[in-house]
Write a protein that holds these residues in place. Structure first.
Motif, PDB file in Angstrom:
ATOM      1  N   PHE A  76      -1.842  -8.416  13.036  1.00 52.14           N
ATOM      2  CA  PHE A  76      -0.768  -9.382  13.751  1.00 52.14           C
ATOM      3  C   PHE A  76      -0.325  -9.048  15.389  1.00 52.14           C
ATOM      4  N   GLY A  77       0.029  -7.476  15.238  1.00 51.27           N
ATOM      5  CA  GLY A  77       0.271  -6.980  16.719  1.00 51.27           C
ATOM      6  C   GLY A  77      -0.951  -6.828  17.469  1.00 51.27           C
ATOM      7  N   ALA A  78      -2.209  -6.638  16.933  1.00 52.15           N
ATOM      8  CA  ALA A  78      -3.375  -6.380  17.756  1.00 52.15           C
ATOM      9  C   ALA A  78      -3.440  -7.714  18.108  1.00 52.15           C
ATOM     10  N   THR A  79      -3.286  -8.839  17.224  1.00 51.43           N
ATOM     11  CA  THR A  79      -3.671 -10.141  17.956  1.00 51.43           C
ATOM     12  C   THR A  79      -2.747 -10.556  18.895  1.00 51.43           C
ATOM     13  N   ARG A 102      -5.072  -8.739  -3.099  1.00 51.88           N
ATOM     14  CA  ARG A 102      -3.886  -8.204  -3.535  1.00 51.88           C
ATOM     15  C   ARG A 102      -3.273  -6.928  -2.966  1.00 51.88           C
ATOM     16  N   MET A 103      -1.948  -6.783  -3.024  1.00 56.02           N
ATOM     17  CA  MET A 103      -1.685  -5.395  -2.595  1.00 56.02           C
ATOM     18  C   MET A 103      -2.256  -4.498  -3.140  1.00 56.02           C
ATOM     19  N   ARG A 104      -2.541  -3.154  -2.528  1.00 51.72           N
ATOM     20  CA  ARG A 104      -3.147  -2.123  -3.105  1.00 51.72           C
ATOM     21  C   ARG A 104      -2.888  -0.789  -2.134  1.00 51.72           C
ATOM     22  N   GLU A 105      -2.037   0.040  -2.531  1.00 55.74           N
ATOM     23  CA  GLU A 105      -1.961   1.279  -1.686  1.00 55.74           C
ATOM     24  C   GLU A 105      -2.923   2.373  -1.603  1.00 55.74           C
ATOM     25  N   SER A 106      -3.661   2.433  -2.893  1.00 54.01           N
ATOM     26  CA  SER A 106      -4.583   3.410  -3.106  1.00 54.01           C
ATOM     27  C   SER A 106      -6.041   3.103  -2.214  1.00 54.01           C
ATOM     28  N   ALA A 107      -6.803   3.924  -2.392  1.00 62.54           N
ATOM     29  CA  ALA A 107      -8.108   3.609  -1.829  1.00 62.54           C
ATOM     30  C   ALA A 107      -8.878   2.654  -2.457  1.00 62.54           C
ATOM     31  N   GLY A 108      -9.543   2.031  -2.191  1.00 58.62           N
ATOM     32  CA  GLY A 108     -10.638   0.848  -2.926  1.00 58.62           C
ATOM     33  C   GLY A 108     -11.852   0.906  -2.215  1.00 58.62           C
ATOM     34  N   SER A 109     -12.997   0.208  -2.932  1.00 60.66           N
ATOM     35  CA  SER A 109     -14.417   0.564  -2.718  1.00 60.66           C
ATOM     36  C   SER A 109     -14.730  -0.876  -1.555  1.00 60.66           C
ATOM     37  N   THR A 110     -13.829  -1.897  -1.433  1.00 60.43           N
ATOM     38  CA  THR A 110     -14.182  -2.938  -0.671  1.00 60.43           C
ATOM     39  C   THR A 110     -13.314  -2.843   0.640  1.00 60.43           C
ATOM     40  N   VAL A 111     -14.212  -3.001   1.789  1.00 58.45           N
ATOM     41  CA  VAL A 111     -13.389  -3.150   3.136  1.00 58.45           C
ATOM     42  C   VAL A 111     -13.693  -4.269   3.786  1.00 58.45           C
ATOM     43  N   VAL A 112     -12.552  -5.066   4.021  1.00 57.88           N
ATOM     44  CA  VAL A 112     -12.705  -6.554   4.542  1.00 57.88           C
ATOM     45  C   VAL A 112     -11.778  -6.690   5.830  1.00 57.88           C
ATOM     46  N   GLY A 113     -12.544  -7.029   6.739  1.00 61.24           N
ATOM     47  CA  GLY A 113     -11.669  -7.157   8.239  1.00 61.24           C
ATOM     48  C   GLY A 113     -12.468  -7.451   9.287  1.00 61.24           C
ATOM     49  N   THR A 114     -11.951  -7.409  10.350  1.00 62.97           N
ATOM     50  CA  THR A 114     -12.831  -7.374  11.919  1.00 62.97           C
ATOM     51  C   THR A 114     -12.170  -6.215  12.746  1.00 62.97           C
ATOM     52  N   LYS A 118      -6.596 -12.744  13.041  1.00 63.17           N
ATOM     53  CA  LYS A 118      -6.938 -12.492  14.466  1.00 63.17           C
ATOM     54  C   LYS A 118      -6.897 -13.876  15.096  1.00 63.17           C
ATOM     55  N   PRO A 119      -7.118 -14.100  16.458  1.00 64.60           N
ATOM     56  CA  PRO A 119      -6.962 -15.002  17.158  1.00 64.60           C
ATOM     57  C   PRO A 119      -7.675 -16.380  16.679  1.00 64.60           C
ATOM     58  N   ALA A 120      -8.984 -15.970  16.231  1.00 63.61           N
ATOM     59  CA  ALA A 120      -9.862 -16.922  15.785  1.00 63.61           C
ATOM     60  C   ALA A 120      -9.421 -17.610  14.744  1.00 63.61           C
ATOM     61  N   ASN A 121      -8.536 -16.948  13.664  1.00 67.63           N
ATOM     62  CA  ASN A 121      -8.243 -17.578  12.511  1.00 67.63           C
ATOM     63  C   ASN A 121      -6.799 -18.265  12.690  1.00 67.63           C
ATOM     64  N   LEU A 122      -6.353 -18.085  13.879  1.00 64.59           N
ATOM     65  CA  LEU A 122      -4.955 -18.952  14.253  1.00 64.59           C
ATOM     66  C   LEU A 122      -5.505 -20.205  15.011  1.00 64.59           C
ATOM     67  N   ILE A 123      -4.928 -21.443  14.369  1.00 65.12           N
ATOM     68  CA  ILE A 123      -5.309 -22.787  14.946  1.00 65.12           C
ATOM     69  C   ILE A 123      -3.868 -23.441  15.405  1.00 65.12           C
ATOM     70  N   CYS A 174      -1.149 -22.403  12.784  1.00 65.26           N
ATOM     71  CA  CYS A 174      -1.542 -22.388  11.373  1.00 65.26           C
ATOM     72  C   CYS A 174      -2.365 -21.251  11.047  1.00 65.26           C
ATOM     73  N   LEU A 175      -2.402 -20.773   9.789  1.00 61.51           N
ATOM     74  CA  LEU A 175      -3.597 -19.349   9.696  1.00 61.51           C
ATOM     75  C   LEU A 175      -4.775 -20.117   8.751  1.00 61.51           C
ATOM     76  N   VAL A 176      -5.948 -19.618   9.027  1.00 58.16           N
ATOM     77  CA  VAL A 176      -6.817 -20.280   8.197  1.00 58.16           C
ATOM     78  C   VAL A 176      -7.784 -19.031   7.715  1.00 58.16           C
ATOM     79  N   ASP A 177      -8.983 -19.386   7.038  1.00 56.91           N
ATOM     80  CA  ASP A 177     -10.005 -18.370   6.708  1.00 56.91           C
ATOM     81  C   ASP A 177      -9.349 -17.263   5.618  1.00 56.91           C
ATOM     82  N   PHE A 178      -9.111 -17.930   4.368  1.00 54.68           N
ATOM     83  CA  PHE A 178      -8.624 -16.923   3.581  1.00 54.68           C
ATOM     84  C   PHE A 178      -9.743 -16.314   2.557  1.00 54.68           C
TER      85      PHE A 178
END
Length: 467
Positions: free
Chosen positions: A247-250, A213-225, A191-196, A204-208
């Motif tokens: 990236f497109g939304a950014t 890791r790549m996972r195409e199936s469903a998982g129990s953890t949702v991360v993002g903005t 997102k824009p706040a993580n691009l310096i 540069c890209l920050v905040d990792f």
């Protein structure tokens, strides 16, 4: 009595520890009271200011002098590396306040990612400080100087299209270092706040803290903005195409100074045509692909996005008079001509033109007049005059046909010449592209070799723990 005294002493020590608002300020700060107030205002548990974090010099090396911000994964401070003089960012993570084991897993994953990925557009991991008594730990990385693109847009308004293309090139290169690994890494919070933007203009890209890791199936953890998250993130799946959506939304936010949820939509898709009508058709088309709700409609990863950028650049480099001729698959002189109508028209025009001229001369001006002359020699008065008149008409018609065939041959020759000129232009374009690609890969090879040398020297100099 001894037991009671010990209990009283422990109580006084605990009270002093809990009462501390911040670490003791011992180095690197002009206004100690101001820094104390800043640290006290954060959400960090005051009981952590002991052991490895008892003073503002953490790990015996990193002098903290300010607060950068707070996030879901912890509070980030800034300071100076007393060993090198470089600026650092330090994220403090309180294990005791973690909601579950996944928070600790994300912290460790961020450290592993920064440790394993070497790219000038990604911060470098310097150390991980752990206090064995409290369990608190801090991730120390290089501080990227500059301003976030979110702050830039907020203060100065939307970016120009030229600036957007520059951001696309820089971030695609950074994402390539994550997506191009044998086990692709997904940032998940682009997102824009993580691009310096650094002072030299590079992004540069920050905040990792949310990498996965790549996972195409469903998982129990949702991360993002919210707004920048791809639809598949809502059920815990993530692939490099997930970063493509963010990236497109950014880019749309940078182009419009509006958050993604404020942009017009068509069903599940962002209406790029309506949201960014002032952008060029090429950029709008690219943004439409990047923000496709279905991952299969987006570039699969940074490498696929780079191929899209090359295609756009190639189209822009082609001559204005020939904006859409195709690139041949091989360097054969017939590869481009096979789809060139002018070449076929030219060949047909020349062949039939030449044959027509030869036929008009031989048949119309020689053979038929000769036959009619012989016949006229055996005829009497009136009949002989009619035959000779017919011979004259045949000769005149043959001359008219000859001129027509000559024009056809000339037209065909011009078509052939035009097709040949375009083929020369195509060949020159292919040769130029090959030279450019050759120079690019040589430069890239030199850059990678230099990065490897620098990394080895830096590792030996700093004695970093993962070497």
């Amino acid at each position: 009595m001894v037991s009671a005294a010990r209990t009283a002493t422990e109580t006084r020590t605990t009270t002093r520890t809990e009462a501390r608002r911040a670490p003791d300020i011992v180095a690197g700060v002009a206004d100690a009271d101001k820094l104390t107030d800043e640290i006290a205002a954060t959400s960090v548990d005051p009981r952590l200011w002991t052991g490895a974090f008892a003073t503002n010099v953490w790990g015996g090396r990193f002098a903290i002098d300010g607060v950068l911000g707070e996030g879901a994964q912890g509070t980030t401070f800034q300071g100076t590396d007393l060993k090198t003089g470089g600026r650092v960012a330090v994220k403090v993570f309180d294990v005791g306040r973690a909601k579950d084991w996944k928070a600790l897993q994300l912290f460790d994953r961020e450290a592993d990612t920064l440790k394993s990925v070497d790219h000038p557009g990604i911060p470098k991991l310097l150390d991980v400080i752990v206090d064995q008594e409290t369990g608190a730990r801090a991730l120390v990385r290089t501080l990227v100087p500059g301003e976030s693109l979110a702050a830039e847009v907020k203060s100065r308004g939307p970016l120009s299209e030229a600036a957007l293309w520059s951001v696309i090139v820089d971030v695609t290169d950074v994402l390539g270092a994550l997506h191009g690994r044998s086990s692709p890494i997904v940032h998940r919070d682009l997102k824009p706040a993580n691009l310096i933007r650094r002072p030299d203009g590079k992004v540069c890209l920050v905040d990792f803290g949310g990498v996965g890791r790549m996972r195409e199936s469903a998982g129990s953890t949702v991360v993002g903005t919210f707004g920048y998250m791809a639809p598949e993130q809502l059920y815990g799946a993530q692939t490099p195409a997930t970063d493509m959506y963010a990236f497109g939304a950014t880019l749309l936010t940078l182009a419009t100074a509006k958050e993604p949820e404020e942009l017009p939509r068509q069903g599940l898709s962002i209406d790029v045509e309506a949201a960014a009508a002032k952008l060029s058709p090429q950029l709008r088309a690219l943004l439409t692909k990047l923000t496709a709700p279905d991952p299969s409609g987006r570039p699969a990863d940074a490498k696929a996005l780079l191929a899209e950028l090359h295609a756009i650049a190639d189209a822009k480099d082609r001559p204005a008079a020939e904006p859409s001729w195709p690139e041949p698959m091989v360097d054969s002189p017939f590869a481009a001509r096979g789809t060139d109508g002018d070449f076929l028209v030219g060949i047909v025009g020349v062949v039939f033109g030449v044959l027509g001229v030869v036929g008009a001369i031989i048949v119309g001006q020689l053979l038929i007049p000769l036959v009619l002359t012989i016949i006229a020699a055996t005829a009497d008065g009136a009949q002989k005059e009619r035959i000779l008149a017919a011979r004259a008409r045949v000769v005149e018609a043959a001359k008219v046909a000859q001129r027509s065939f000559e024009r056809s041959a000339q037209h065909g020759a011009r078509k052939l010449e035009s097709a040949s000129e375009r083929e020369r232009d195509r060949a020159e374009h292919r040769r130029r592209r090959k030279r450019e690609l050759k120079r690019h890969w040589k430069d890239e090879e030199r850059r990678l070799k230099q990065l490897a040398k620098d990394a080895k020297r830096s590792a030996r100099r700093d004695g970093r723990f993962w070497v």
